[in-house]
Scaffold this motif. Structure first.
Motif, PDB file in Angstrom:
ATOM      1  N   VAL A   1       0.852  -1.200   0.000  1.00 49.73           N
ATOM      2  CA  VAL A   1       0.000   0.000   0.000  1.00 49.73           C
ATOM      3  C   VAL A   1       0.889   1.251   0.000  1.00 49.73           C
ATOM      4  O   VAL A   1       0.623   2.219  -0.715  1.00 49.73           O
ATOM      5  CB  VAL A   1      -0.968   0.003   1.216  1.00 49.73           C
ATOM      6  CG1 VAL A   1      -1.696   1.332   1.334  1.00 49.73           C
ATOM      7  CG2 VAL A   1      -1.970  -1.131   1.099  1.00 49.73           C
TER       8      VAL A   1
ATOM      9  N   ILE B   1      -8.896   0.896   1.842  1.00 48.53           N
ATOM     10  CA  ILE B   1      -8.327  -0.182   1.030  1.00 48.53           C
ATOM     11  C   ILE B   1      -9.252  -1.395   1.065  1.00 48.53           C
ATOM     12  O   ILE B   1      -9.718  -1.786   2.131  1.00 48.53           O
ATOM     13  CB  ILE B   1      -6.949  -0.613   1.618  1.00 48.53           C
ATOM     14  CG1 ILE B   1      -5.959   0.556   1.595  1.00 48.53           C
ATOM     15  CG2 ILE B   1      -6.404  -1.851   0.927  1.00 48.53           C
ATOM     16  CD1 ILE B   1      -5.468   0.959   0.232  1.00 48.53           C
TER      17      ILE B   1
ATOM     18  N   PRO C   1      -4.293  -5.516  -2.213  1.00 47.64           N
ATOM     19  CA  PRO C   1      -4.971  -4.318  -1.691  1.00 47.64           C
ATOM     20  C   PRO C   1      -5.270  -3.335  -2.817  1.00 47.64           C
ATOM     21  O   PRO C   1      -4.396  -3.053  -3.637  1.00 47.64           O
ATOM     22  CB  PRO C   1      -3.929  -3.733  -0.731  1.00 47.64           C
ATOM     23  CG  PRO C   1      -2.612  -4.214  -1.216  1.00 47.64           C
ATOM     24  CD  PRO C   1      -2.829  -5.472  -1.996  1.00 47.64           C
TER      25      PRO C   1
END
Ligand code: GLY
Length: 322
Positions: free
Chosen positions: A133, A160, A169
């Motif tokens: 992420v 997410i 994600p």
């Protein structure tokens, strides 16, 4: 542009949108590109529904100018996690993850709210996924904003979805603030001085900061006024808050919508009123402490969800508290 040219353009646009939707298949998401008070998103479970949503936005103008441009997006199925990073424009410092419960009712039923409870960490977001992420969402955002001359300093909050199909994600929404009630559980776990970290972000010195987090987990259960997220009454008396907080040293009650009456009693003054927060060795312990504290609070006009943490717990652990 003449009205004939406008109708030709509209019919070409409709043709393209419908063709694209057909290629993507259902379910698919149709969104008004502008602000539509949180209502401009239609999850179409069939192609027919998707065509109808496109017609309603582009032809019938159901969202006014907010729907005069639309976005067709992939339907994402999976668990939603809140991920936060503190940013000074050049350095991004990941905070811990959290997972909240947006629906008002037990079992994720009823209308959406701002959040009826949360816990941290969100076990579904592993350290590997957090790193992904940072690489694929947070850092490109920070660098992209700086490159566009709009350097961002503050908290980036990425919503997410950890996709069920792929385990990856994917970003579903962005905010530039802490989440509520996610912030409460983050603050229970943060062992460093938040003010120093925020100051470092303002001064462009986040590179020198490292944050310490408790390895323990935390949970918050929101107590709300009866009726929320619809109309609700203000001014009902809330008793025993001190007693509830003294039950466990790791219980903390955050006030979101309280006031004091002329005699110094706490009264409700909002929809989401209290965040009953607890820290413990695991989610099960957090739950026991938070719900113990709720039992001690005397507020007949308040309500709360009884299943906060259900995704992180097995069903039999949960039913002991129902
Ligand atoms: N709890 C969700 C939010 O703060 O937007």
């Amino acid at each position: 542009m003449t009205s004939l040219q406008q109708s030709i353009e509209l019919s070409q646009m409709l043709h393209l949108q419908n063709k694209y939707v057909k290629e993507q298949g259902a379910p698919v998401v149709v969104k008004a590109d502008g602000l539509a008070a949180g209502k401009g998103v239609i999850v179409a479970v069939s192609l027919e529904e998707a065509y109808e949503a496109i017609d309603s936005m582009l032809v019938e103008g159901s969202f006014g100018s907010a729907g005069s441009r639309i976005i067709i997006e992939e339907f994402l199925e999976g668990e939603e996690v809140s991920f936060f990073a503190l940013v000074d424009g050049e350095t991004a410092l990941p905070l811990e993850s959290a997972q909240d419960h947006k629906r008002v009712g037990n079992g994720d039923t009823g209308p959406n709210t701002g959040g009826m409870g949360a816990y941290s960490p969100a076990s579904v977001l592993t350290k590997e996924l957090e790193a992904l992420v940072m690489e694929s969402v947070i850092l490109p955002t920070m660098k992209g904003m700086a490159a566009e001359g709009c350097k961002f300093v503050g908290v980036l909050y990425a919503g997410i979805i950890v996709e069920k199909k792929t385990g990856f994600p994917k970003l579903i929404e962005y905010n530039v603030r802490f989440g509520d009630p996610e912030c409460q559980v983050l603050m229970m776990r943060l062992e460093s001085d938040l003010a120093q970290a925020l100051l470092a972000a303002c001064r462009g010195e986040l590179g020198k900061v490292s944050l310490e987090w408790s390895p323990e987990s935390a949970m918050v259960v929101v107590m709300a006024s009866e009726g929320y997220p619809g109309p609700y009454k203000r001014g009902s008396m809330i008793r025993n808050l001190e007693e509830a907080e003294l039950l466990w040293p790791t219980v903390k009650i955050f006030h979101a919508g309280t006031d004091l009456d002329s005699d110094g009693n706490f009264v409700s003054s909002g929809g989401r009123v209290l965040g009953i927060t607890a820290k413990g060795k695991d989610i099960k312990e957090d739950r026991e402490r938070a719900y113990d504290a709720i039992e001690a609070i005397n507020w007949p006009e308040g309500f709360f969800r009884r299943d906060i943490g259900w995704r992180a717990l097995s069903l039999d652990q949960l039913t002991s508290n129902l």
